[in-house]
Write a protein that holds these residues in place. Structure first.
Motif, mmCIF file in Angstrom:
data_model
loop_
_atom_site.group_PDB
_atom_site.id
_atom_site.type_symbol
_atom_site.label_atom_id
_atom_site.label_comp_id
_atom_site.label_asym_id
_atom_site.label_seq_id
_atom_site.Cartn_x
_atom_site.Cartn_y
_atom_site.Cartn_z
ATOM 1 N N VAL A 1 -4.583 6.130 -1.223
ATOM 2 C CA VAL A 1 -3.778 4.921 -1.076
ATOM 3 C C VAL A 1 -4.049 3.987 -2.259
ATOM 4 N N GLU A 2 -2.968 3.576 -2.931
ATOM 5 C CA GLU A 2 -3.062 2.627 -4.026
ATOM 6 C C GLU A 2 -2.386 1.325 -3.609
ATOM 7 N N VAL B 1 1.026 1.301 5.155
ATOM 8 C CA VAL B 1 1.244 2.177 4.004
ATOM 9 C C VAL B 1 2.741 2.460 3.911
ATOM 10 N N ARG B 2 3.348 2.081 2.794
ATOM 11 C CA ARG B 2 4.795 2.184 2.636
ATOM 12 C C ARG B 2 5.213 3.565 2.128
ATOM 13 N N TYR C 1 8.854 0.904 -5.122
ATOM 14 C CA TYR C 1 9.396 -0.323 -5.719
ATOM 15 C C TYR C 1 10.816 -0.531 -5.206
ATOM 16 N N PRO C 2 11.254 -1.772 -5.093
ATOM 17 C CA PRO C 2 12.631 -2.055 -4.668
ATOM 18 C C PRO C 2 13.604 -1.671 -5.786
ATOM 19 N N CYS C 3 14.512 -0.729 -5.509
ATOM 20 C CA CYS C 3 15.386 -0.208 -6.562
ATOM 21 C C CYS C 3 16.855 -0.559 -6.348
ATOM 22 N N ASN D 1 0.844 -1.183 0.000
ATOM 23 C CA ASN D 1 0.000 0.000 0.000
ATOM 24 C C ASN D 1 0.886 1.242 0.000
ATOM 25 N N VAL D 2 0.580 2.179 -0.882
ATOM 26 C CA VAL D 2 1.390 3.389 -0.998
ATOM 27 C C VAL D 2 0.483 4.565 -1.336
#
Length: 246
Positions: A17-18, A104-105, A199-201, A9-10
């Protein structure tokens, strides 16, 4: 084969929130991120590590109040190349574990706005060799899949001038912006912006000492990012770029 899945959730720019669904596949060496925005637009972000191509697909509902009624939504695909170390691998992604899925991240780094001029309309059937996944992802975007001519030439290992002449790539410099075009049926230069909120970058590395007291570096987590992308591309008619007026 190892499969991994995360649900994140972001908050978007508007504060809504998406929910992102992130899937990794180590056999195919791919990562897919997907979310549904508040306005009903479905965004798919697909990374193919074997070809170093990323495919962005957006499924946009038609705005009936604008006087255009269609039974099916509008589908756009944007294809770009990416740097070798720009993302963590599908293998690293598959090993991530879900913790507190309702939280929520917040990303650690905002990469800001990236801009891409995609001046070539890709025939999905003809250029299926670009990626084994292209037909599956963009089959509904037959005449609305876009790529930069230099990227296309590099992937196909062909001369760029030959690509431009054979594919009759439009001179985008001669097109007016869609928002400045009054004729609904006229071709124009369209802009579409989307954001990936989390996203993990990259991988995080920490320093410590081993049993012999020697300083060593070890992986101790992931780094997360946010990125927004502005795609500029030729639209065959302004009616296929109505958001540009907003």
């Amino acid at each position: 084969m190892m499969l991994g899945q995360l649900i994140v959730n972001v908050k978007n720019k508007g504060g809504d929130v998406e929910r992102e669904n992130i899937e990794s596949n180590t056999t195919a060496d791919t990562v897919k991120l997907e979310y549904l925005s508040k306005d009903g637009t479905l965004v798919t972000y697909f990374t193919d590590f074997k070809t170093r191509l990323q495919i962005f697909r957006v499924v946009v509902p038609w705005e009936e109040e604008r006087g255009i009624v269609q039974n099916t939504p509008q589908v756009l695909c944007f294809i770009t190349r990416f740097a070798k170390n720009e993302f963590i691998s599908s293998d690293a992604m598959s090993k991530l574990r879900q913790k507190n899925p309702t939280a929520v991240r917040t990303p650690e780094e905002d990469k800001g706005l990236e801009e891409y001029m995609l001046n070539h309309v890709v025939n999905v059937d003809k250029f299926a060799m670009l990626s084994h996944h292209l037909n599956n992802i963009c089959h509904d975007a037959v005449d609305s899949t876009y790529m930069k001519d230099t990227d296309l030439a590099q992937v196909l290992k062909q001369d760029m001038q030959k690509i431009r002449s054979e594919m009759k790539i439009p001179e985008v410099q001669q097109l007016s912006r869609c928002k400045d075009t009054s004729e609904i049926m006229k071709s124009c230069l369209c802009q579409y912006q989307l954001c990936i909120g989390w996203y993990p970058c990259g991988l995080k590395y920490c320093r410590g000492k081993d049993s012999a007291g020697k300083v060593v570096s070890y992986r101790c987590g992931i780094k997360t990012c946010k990125r927004c992308i502005l795609f500029e591309h030729p639209a065959k008619q302004k009616m296929y770029c109505l958001w540009d007026d907003l």
